[in-house]
Write a protein that holds these residues in place. Structure first.
Motif, mmCIF file in Angstrom:
data_model
loop_
_atom_site.group_PDB
_atom_site.id
_atom_site.type_symbol
_atom_site.label_atom_id
_atom_site.label_comp_id
_atom_site.label_asym_id
_atom_site.label_seq_id
_atom_site.Cartn_x
_atom_site.Cartn_y
_atom_site.Cartn_z
ATOM 1 N N GLY B 12 0.786 -1.235 0.000
ATOM 2 C CA GLY B 12 0.000 0.000 0.000
ATOM 3 C C GLY B 12 0.809 1.270 0.000
ATOM 4 N N LEU B 57 -2.375 -6.340 -0.334
ATOM 5 C CA LEU B 57 -3.075 -5.208 0.271
ATOM 6 C C LEU B 57 -2.625 -3.917 -0.385
ATOM 7 N N THR B 58 -3.547 -3.285 -1.058
ATOM 8 C CA THR B 58 -3.198 -2.072 -1.793
ATOM 9 C C THR B 58 -3.813 -0.867 -1.100
ATOM 10 N N GLN B 59 -3.264 0.287 -1.373
ATOM 11 C CA GLN B 59 -3.875 1.487 -0.816
ATOM 12 C C GLN B 59 -3.567 2.665 -1.739
ATOM 13 N N TYR B 60 -2.325 3.102 -1.805
ATOM 14 C CA TYR B 60 -1.955 4.238 -2.648
ATOM 15 C C TYR B 60 -2.031 3.857 -4.125
ATOM 16 N N SER B 62 -4.203 2.460 -5.989
ATOM 17 C CA SER B 62 -4.438 1.017 -5.971
ATOM 18 C C SER B 62 -5.011 0.459 -7.259
ATOM 19 N N ALA B 88 -8.207 -3.624 -1.446
ATOM 20 C CA ALA B 88 -8.063 -2.223 -1.069
ATOM 21 C C ALA B 88 -8.904 -1.972 0.186
ATOM 22 N N PRO B 89 -8.623 -0.898 0.913
ATOM 23 C CA PRO B 89 -9.457 -0.600 2.083
ATOM 24 C C PRO B 89 -10.904 -0.493 1.650
ATOM 25 N N TRP B 98 -8.888 3.938 6.135
ATOM 26 C CA TRP B 98 -7.618 3.617 5.465
ATOM 27 C C TRP B 98 -6.799 2.753 6.424
ATOM 28 N N PHE B 99 -5.766 2.076 5.841
ATOM 29 C CA PHE B 99 -4.873 1.295 6.694
ATOM 30 C C PHE B 99 -3.967 2.295 7.419
ATOM 31 N N ALA B 105 -3.502 -3.005 8.613
ATOM 32 C CA ALA B 105 -3.878 -3.485 7.276
ATOM 33 C C ALA B 105 -4.320 -4.949 7.349
#
Lengths: 372, 372
Positions: B12, B57-60, B62, B88-89, B98-99, B105
């Motif tokens: 992420g 686990l993705t975030q930024y 994503s 993703a969150p 968000w994580f 996460a």
């Protein structure tokens, strides 16, 4: 939206000398990375023809190895399909019976499943980037039942020998099919590629029985042409080469070292898809000297390579000199060995012999798996 | 069906120290080695370790990363009983968050892990370059009946302050752990690779989640808590190449290291299954022109090299025109370097065009990112 079935017809594939002793030209390596069949299969794919059958005449082993279990060219893997059609008429009754018509009839389920409006039939040895969409549009506009593709070439004294030639009248209809014996520079060379309505196709398959058990699709069309069948001609303009001998394989491969030629075959928005193997990028050592050559991934270069084509995993050891050669996958060229005008098949190790020098008229060939 | 082990990859991060390379790209999606993306290394490690269920686990940024993960086919994770999912969150009954930390996460995805019901969970970071068979680490984890096994690496005393540093007893059991210590007591550093007994992990995450003073981080909170509770925490000694590529300099260094690794058994790769898998572009093998000269470099397919390249990494679809001089550089995919340009000690971001005769960073030791 019409349903279209693409048929890659391998029943009239030429031989490339020793290269095709154990394999079909369809699965023969080209330009270090491709198999010849990749080009027509990619043409089908890019033209939106998602149902494709490959008619295999012989050497199924090498075709199966290439097409294997992965679906490379389909856009939609449920609605599209990519199948191999093979038959054993030749084995059971003799090679004369192993025709493309016999193969299709043996595999009639393909026609049932596709249920196409049009069928596009093409060979593998005419390499060309072909967009079938305008060809099919033209076929429909003309209310044609059969359209055959050709190109007007001006080098027919030495190229396209034994290929079929078309005589075309002012209405764009083919009036005669002949054979190029090298008498003229300029001919209309047949690309052995046709668009045919499904009804007409069924008609021809049915009629073949009453004509000859040994007739191919092209034989039936030629026969019908003689009886006045309307066969439309479609002129193709663009890169076209017929890979019909080892000499031509060599010559046309090297032509593509030239950027301008390459741009004619590899068009901007016409990708050529092939089976990929996650091969790591090529590595160049300190002593590498490479000029005017293609080098595929997985290769490791510590020697000299000029005017050549290296396939995947070719290891060129220090001091080796390779000039005007085509080297297939997984070969090792030992230290200080010298190769000139060679075609080296897969998994060869050149370790003992000091050098192998062929000539432009007599290309040296080393067969698969040999240590020399 | 319960599995022995599933992997969760923390992917992420933004990677702010990669500047323009991560403006529109998650750090694990950044290109590496001429052909790969950073995350291909951990994905391939999982695949080659027979760990066939992987959550990413993705975030930024994503979306692109999720598209790249796809159905896991690139790494062979699309078979039966296999899966790769980008997570993703999300919004649930409890709300949306968000994580906020590495442990958070995982905590937010307990439902996913519950549905997999594994005995053990392997937690990895998506932005490290290394090759590892996690089964070796798992067998140590099982042998020691560990609640948690941490993979560790020996680092230099100077670097130690950047890592989680631990001391172990004769049985490799971790007796002390300090996150980024100012005065490191040892040089045994955590690689951020953890194998947890799932029951234990689950309990620890739950109890940590209700602690308002916690950063919800493995290194800062979970691991110290477990040590305080005298849980069975062990170290697994890794000895091989490992690199965190979070800065322009370290990303460049890792690429240069790849060039040096010429002693690896390169030709085992064609037969072995332990490759780094990634995305194979449908490109022609790379071409070196009549004036091209390549030494001590890595070159991917689709590149066209007409100038001089020394000690560099050239990615796919890169064009190096005549009279160019590229040294000690990393050229990312799609870059065109126009005639006469000279680059030294640079990383060129994807799809940039370097103007004719442009000179960049010549004679400097510092590594520069060229992004326009």
């Amino acid at each position: 939206m019409a349903n279209i079935l693409g048929i890659l017809n391998l029943h009239h594939s030429p031989e490339l000398g020793p290269l095709t002793k154990r394999r079909s030209i369809a699965s023969t390596s080209f330009l270090g990375r491709y198999a010849f069949m990749d080009f027509m299969l990619s043409n089908f794919s890019n033209s939106g023809i998602d149902m494709v059958a490959t008619l295999v005449k012989k050497h199924p082993r090498s075709i199966l190895k290439h097409l294997g279990s992965r679906n490379i060219w389909n856009v939609n893997t449920k609605n599209g399909f990519e199948v191999i059609a093979y038959n054993e008429q030749g084995i059971k009754f003799g090679e004369r019976y192993n025709t493309d018509i016999a193969n299709i009839l043996e595999n009639k389920w393909i026609l049932r499943q596709a249920n196409p409006d049009y069928v596009v039939i093409a060979p593998t040895h005419f390499i060309a980037p072909i967009d079938f969409r305008p060809v099919i549009e033209n076929h429909i506009r003309n209310n044609a039942e059969i359209t055959m593709m050709y190109k007007e070439v001006d080098n027919a004294r030495e190229h396209f020998i034994d290929a079929s030639t078309f005589t075309i009248n002012n209405d764009g209809l083919i009036t005669n099919i002949g054979q190029n014996k090298g008498a003229f520079d300029r001919i209309n060379v047949s690309m052995e590629t046709l668009i045919i309505n499904m009804d007409k196709f069924k008609e021809l398959l049915e009629e073949a029985k009453n004509l000859s058990a040994f007739f191919s699709i092209y034989d039936v069309i030629s026969y019908r042409l003689g009886l006045g069948e309307r066969v439309h001609a479609y002129e193709y303009r663009g890169y076209l080469r017929s890979f019909d001998s080892l000499d031509h394989y060599f010559e046309y491969s090297f032509e593509l070292l030239n950027y301008t030629m390459r741009k004619e075959l590899f068009l901007e928005h016409w990708p050529i898809y092939t089976v990929t193997h996650d091969t790591p990028p090529a590595k160049y050592d300190e002593s590498a000297y490479v000029r005017n050559s293609f080098v595929a991934n997985g290769s490791k270069i510590a020697g000299t390579v000029t005017n050549s084509i290296l396939s995947r995993y070719v290891h060129v050891l220090p001091g080796a000199k390779i000039d005007k050669c085509i080297i297939l996958t997984d070969c090792e060229i030992g230290p200080n060995r010298e190769l000139e005008y060679c075609v080296i098949d897969k998994a060869v190790k050149v370790t003992k012999i000091k050098g192998i020098k062929g000539t432009v008229d007599n290309i040296a060939y080393i067969k698969e798996g040999d240590i020399v | 069906m319960s599995k022995q082990i599933v992997a969760m990859i923390l992917a992420g991060g933004k990677g702010t120290r990669l500047y323009e390379l991560t403006k529109k790209n998650a750090k694990p999606a950044v290109f590496f080695g001429g052909k790969y993306r950073i995350i291909d290394y951990v994905m391939s490690n999982c695949s080659n370790s027979n760990i066939n269920t992987v959550g990413v686990l993705t975030q930024y940024e994503s979306i692109d990363l999720a598209g790249y993960i796809g159905n896991g086919e690139k790494w062979g994770l699309n078979g039966v009983r296999s899966s790769a999912v980008a997570i993703a969150p999300k919004q649930t009954e409890e709300g949306s968050n968000w994580f906020v930390g590495t442990a958070d996460a995982i905590f937010q995805n307990i439902a996913f892990l519950d549905s997999q019901n594994p005995e053990h969970v392997l937690i990895l970071s998506g932005d490290h370059i290394y090759e590892m068979d996690y089964r070796k680490m798992l067998s140590v984890h099982l042998e020691k009946k560990a609640d948690l096994t941490i993979s560790v690496l020996n680092v230099t005393l100077e670097e130690a302050s950047r890592f989680g540093i631990m001391s172990v007893d004769d049985n490799d059991r971790i007796v002390e752990f300090e996150e980024k210590p100012k005065k490191p007591k040892s040089t045994l550093a955590s690689m951020g690779i953890y194998i947890f007994k799932y029951k234990t992990l689950r309990a620890e995450l739950l109890s940590d989640s209700v602690d308002p003073n916690s950063d919800h981080d493995f290194g800062k909170n979970i691991i110290p808590n477990m040590l305080a509770k005298k849980r069975r925490v062990f170290a697994y000694q890794f000895d091989g190449y490992w690199k965190d590529v979070g800065t322009i300099k370290s990303l460049w260094e890792a690429n240069m290291d790849l060039i040096e690794m010429v002693d690896e058994p390169y030709f085992e790769t064609i037969r072995s299954r332990n490759k780094i898998y990634g995305e194979d572009t449908h490109s022609v093998p790379h071409y070196v022109g009549r004036e091209g000269h390549v030494t001590q470099s890595i070159v991917n397919q689709g590149a066209i090299i007409l100038g001089t390249v020394h000690h560099s990494v050239i990615s796919n679809e890169v064009i190096i025109e005549e009279d160019c001089l590229i040294t000690n550089s990393v050229i990312m995919p799609g870059v065109t370097v126009k005639r006469g340009a000279k680059l030294h000690n640079v990383i060129v971001a994807p799809n940039i065009t370097i103007a004719e005769k442009r000179e960049e960073n010549l004679g400097n030791d510092e590594i520069v990112l060229v992004h326009k």
